[in-house]
Design a protein around this motif. Structure first.
Motif, PDB file in Angstrom:
ATOM      1  N   GLN A 151     -14.089 -86.825 -69.596  1.00 43.48           N
ATOM      2  CA  GLN A 151     -13.650 -87.249 -68.267  1.00 43.48           C
ATOM      3  C   GLN A 151     -13.539 -86.056 -67.322  1.00 43.48           C
ATOM      4  N   PRO A 152     -14.380 -85.990 -66.272  1.00 39.50           N
ATOM      5  CA  PRO A 152     -14.236 -84.908 -65.286  1.00 39.50           C
ATOM      6  C   PRO A 152     -13.049 -85.178 -64.368  1.00 39.50           C
ATOM      7  N   LEU A 153     -12.356 -84.118 -63.979  1.00 34.54           N
ATOM      8  CA  LEU A 153     -11.213 -84.256 -63.076  1.00 34.54           C
ATOM      9  C   LEU A 153     -11.593 -83.810 -61.668  1.00 34.54           C
ATOM     10  N   ARG A 154     -10.936 -84.401 -60.703  1.00 36.47           N
ATOM     11  CA  ARG A 154     -11.054 -83.986 -59.309  1.00 36.47           C
ATOM     12  C   ARG A 154      -9.651 -83.650 -58.826  1.00 36.47           C
ATOM     13  N   ASP A 155      -9.466 -82.442 -58.351  1.00 35.42           N
ATOM     14  CA  ASP A 155      -8.138 -82.027 -57.897  1.00 35.42           C
ATOM     15  C   ASP A 155      -8.281 -80.869 -56.913  1.00 35.42           C
ATOM     16  N   PRO A 156      -7.441 -80.815 -55.872  1.00 31.88           N
ATOM     17  CA  PRO A 156      -7.520 -79.710 -54.912  1.00 31.88           C
ATOM     18  C   PRO A 156      -7.374 -78.335 -55.563  1.00 31.88           C
ATOM     19  N   LEU A 157      -6.581 -78.228 -56.630  1.00 32.82           N
ATOM     20  CA  LEU A 157      -6.413 -76.937 -57.300  1.00 32.82           C
ATOM     21  C   LEU A 157      -7.742 -76.440 -57.864  1.00 32.82           C
ATOM     22  N   LEU A 158      -8.501 -77.342 -58.447  1.00 34.96           N
ATOM     23  CA  LEU A 158      -9.785 -76.970 -59.034  1.00 34.96           C
ATOM     24  C   LEU A 158     -10.766 -76.550 -57.934  1.00 34.96           C
ATOM     25  N   THR A 159     -10.760 -77.283 -56.835  1.00 35.97           N
ATOM     26  CA  THR A 159     -11.634 -76.945 -55.712  1.00 35.97           C
ATOM     27  C   THR A 159     -11.273 -75.582 -55.141  1.00 35.97           C
ATOM     28  N   LYS A 160      -9.996 -75.333 -54.981  1.00 29.55           N
ATOM     29  CA  LYS A 160      -9.522 -74.064 -54.426  1.00 29.55           C
ATOM     30  C   LYS A 160      -9.995 -72.874 -55.247  1.00 29.55           C
ATOM     31  N   HIS A 161      -9.989 -73.015 -56.565  1.00 32.26           N
ATOM     32  CA  HIS A 161     -10.330 -71.888 -57.440  1.00 32.26           C
ATOM     33  C   HIS A 161     -11.774 -71.946 -57.943  1.00 32.26           C
ATOM     34  N   GLY A 162     -12.533 -72.927 -57.476  1.00 29.99           N
ATOM     35  CA  GLY A 162     -13.944 -72.975 -57.778  1.00 29.99           C
ATOM     36  C   GLY A 162     -14.287 -73.203 -59.236  1.00 29.99           C
ATOM     37  N   VAL A 163     -13.461 -74.009 -59.917  1.00 32.68           N
ATOM     38  CA  VAL A 163     -13.717 -74.283 -61.328  1.00 32.68           C
ATOM     39  C   VAL A 163     -13.840 -75.787 -61.548  1.00 32.68           C
ATOM     40  N   ARG A 164     -14.493 -76.147 -62.641  1.00 31.38           N
ATOM     41  CA  ARG A 164     -14.568 -77.543 -63.074  1.00 31.38           C
ATOM     42  C   ARG A 164     -13.726 -77.702 -64.330  1.00 31.38           C
ATOM     43  N   LEU A 165     -13.055 -78.831 -64.429  1.00 31.36           N
ATOM     44  CA  LEU A 165     -12.246 -79.126 -65.603  1.00 31.36           C
ATOM     45  C   LEU A 165     -12.563 -80.533 -66.083  1.00 31.36           C
ATOM     46  N   SER A 166     -12.935 -80.648 -67.361  1.00 30.26           N
ATOM     47  CA  SER A 166     -13.194 -81.939 -67.983  1.00 30.26           C
ATOM     48  C   SER A 166     -12.281 -82.088 -69.187  1.00 30.26           C
ATOM     49  N   ILE A 167     -11.899 -83.324 -69.458  1.00 39.06           N
ATOM     50  CA  ILE A 167     -11.025 -83.593 -70.603  1.00 39.06           C
ATOM     51  C   ILE A 167     -11.799 -84.402 -71.629  1.00 39.06           C
ATOM     52  N   LYS A 168     -11.880 -83.878 -72.844  1.00 38.45           N
ATOM     53  CA  LYS A 168     -12.458 -84.619 -73.963  1.00 38.45           C
ATOM     54  C   LYS A 168     -11.388 -85.578 -74.451  1.00 38.45           C
ATOM     55  N   ARG A 169     -11.591 -86.879 -74.195  1.00 40.56           N
ATOM     56  CA  ARG A 169     -10.544 -87.876 -74.375  1.00 40.56           C
ATOM     57  C   ARG A 169     -10.479 -88.351 -75.829  1.00 40.56           C
ATOM     58  N   ASP A 170     -10.106 -87.428 -76.731  1.00 41.06           N
ATOM     59  CA  ASP A 170      -9.959 -87.828 -78.125  1.00 41.06           C
ATOM     60  C   ASP A 170      -8.749 -88.722 -78.346  1.00 41.06           C
ATOM     61  N   ASP A 171      -7.898 -88.867 -77.323  1.00 43.62           N
ATOM     62  CA  ASP A 171      -6.828 -89.858 -77.431  1.00 43.62           C
ATOM     63  C   ASP A 171      -7.401 -91.277 -77.433  1.00 43.62           C
ATOM     64  N   LEU A 172      -8.679 -91.429 -77.042  1.00 39.48           N
ATOM     65  CA  LEU A 172      -9.344 -92.728 -77.032  1.00 39.48           C
ATOM     66  C   LEU A 172     -10.290 -92.896 -78.223  1.00 39.48           C
ATOM     67  N   LEU A 173     -10.262 -91.951 -79.155  1.00 40.62           N
ATOM     68  CA  LEU A 173     -11.228 -91.932 -80.252  1.00 40.62           C
ATOM     69  C   LEU A 173     -11.080 -93.142 -81.173  1.00 40.62           C
ATOM     70  N   HIS A 174      -9.838 -93.513 -81.461  1.00 44.05           N
ATOM     71  CA  HIS A 174      -9.553 -94.649 -82.347  1.00 44.05           C
ATOM     72  C   HIS A 174      -8.256 -95.266 -81.852  1.00 44.05           C
ATOM     73  N   PRO A 175      -8.111 -96.571 -81.901  1.00 44.17           N
ATOM     74  CA  PRO A 175      -6.904 -97.190 -81.335  1.00 44.17           C
ATOM     75  C   PRO A 175      -5.608 -96.784 -82.017  1.00 44.17           C
ATOM     76  N   ILE A 176      -5.673 -96.345 -83.282  1.00 44.35           N
ATOM     77  CA  ILE A 176      -4.456 -95.948 -83.997  1.00 44.35           C
ATOM     78  C   ILE A 176      -4.568 -94.519 -84.519  1.00 44.35           C
ATOM     79  N   ILE A 177      -5.680 -94.216 -85.196  1.00 47.50           N
ATOM     80  CA  ILE A 177      -5.855 -92.865 -85.767  1.00 47.50           C
ATOM     81  C   ILE A 177      -6.644 -92.030 -84.759  1.00 47.50           C
ATOM     82  N   HIS A 178      -6.019 -91.700 -83.641  1.00 46.90           N
ATOM     83  CA  HIS A 178      -6.802 -91.036 -82.599  1.00 46.90           C
ATOM     84  C   HIS A 178      -6.607 -89.526 -82.612  1.00 46.90           C
TER      85      HIS A 178
END
Length: 301
Positions: free
Chosen positions: A13-40
């Protein structure tokens, strides 16, 4: 039958945030919390090949270790229920709270809990103690606390190999297993471990022993524990709540919340060069919020 590829890859999941724009970086989150409904999260990554090893071991039960609110204990109990494996847990005690939501879930899954004193629990990695347990639980495949071993690293390495191009990879670090696994599969730039406990410098040696290529570029950052393992400040919890409202990503303040809060501060401080793509691993652990609510450490929603 245990199928290694039962669970598909989690989204990035890519994020959009003014902090990231200000510092010229991209931040993405690997959503392993969604990997499995219980054993995530990293718990499925670590259990995946351990379950394969269990199936090949000739054993018929699973024995592991954990504290009363352990994410690993919760995940192991769920795996036992799903794959019809009798499970046991040596639980740091000596007495168990019958209303603890993690332990109630484990029992509901059929896990047998064996409370021990804190003194005995400290022996959980001692060969002599493990041999005694193996004799007592002769049918059991013994899995270390947190699930970290060579089989676990193989599962986490697959996560690293699934990622697109990036310059920095970050994860919360408790026992060091997830960081070591990322290093095993990582072929790009700097890997950052955000230590969630105090005085975590000793983990550097343990991680080096686990990961096979010590010349990989990695750092363990030990100044973002926010009071130590299981502790967190009101500021950190407010950040977790803001982050969930703003970016629709739930966090808990023990692992992924600390990691994301640390990244936010590092971005503000200019740690990451302009143009960097940072990937943060969400290692799950959201069931832990039930325990925090139960103990009155966060408010109920």
């Amino acid at each position: 039958m245990i199928v290694p590829n039962l669970v598909p890859e989690s989204p990035l999941q890519p994020l959009r945030d003014p902090l990231l724009t200000k510092h010229g970086v991209r931040l993405s989150i690997k959503r392993d919390d969604l990997l499995h409904p219980i054993i995530h999260g990293n718990k499925w990554r670590k259990l995946k090949y351990n379950l394969v090893a269990f199936a090949q071991s000739g054993k018929s039960e699973l024995l592991t270790f954990g504290g009363a609110f352990s994410n690993h204990l919760y995940a192991s109990a769920a795996a036992g229920k799903i794959f019809r494996i009798p499970t046991h847990a040596i639980v740091r005690g000596p007495q168990l709270d019958e209303y603890n939501p993690t332990l109630r879930f484990a029992r509901a899954c059929g896990m047998r809990l064996h409370p021990v004193t804190r003194i005995e629990y400290r022996q959980r990695n001692c060969p002599e103690y493990l041999e005694q347990l193996q004799q007592r639980f002769s049918k059991a495949y013994i899995l270390p606390e947190g699930g970290t071993n060579a089989a676990a690293l193989k599962g986490v390495a697959e996560l690293a190999q699934s990622l697109p191009e990036h310059q920095f990879l970050a994860c919360a670090t408790g026992s060091g297993g997830t960081l070591a696994g990322l290093l095993s599969g990582h072929t790009q730039t700097q890997v950052l471990g955000i230590a969630v406990l105090k005085n975590a410098e000793y983990l550097q040696q343990e991680i080096t022993q686990f990961q096979p290529q010590p010349n990989r570029d990695w750092r363990l950052l030990c100044d973002h524990h926010d009071g130590g393992y299981g502790h967190f400040s009101p500021e950190l919890w407010r950040f977790c709540q803001w982050f969930e409202r703003t970016h629709k990503v739930p966090l808990e303040p023990i692992y992924s919340g600390k990691m994301m809060y640390a990244l936010w501060q590092l971005i503000e401080q200019g740690y990451f060069p302009d143009g960097s793509h940072i990937i943060a691993i969400h290692t799950g652990g959201l069931q832990g919020r039930m325990g925090l609510r139960y103990r009155g450490l966060i408010e109920a929603n």
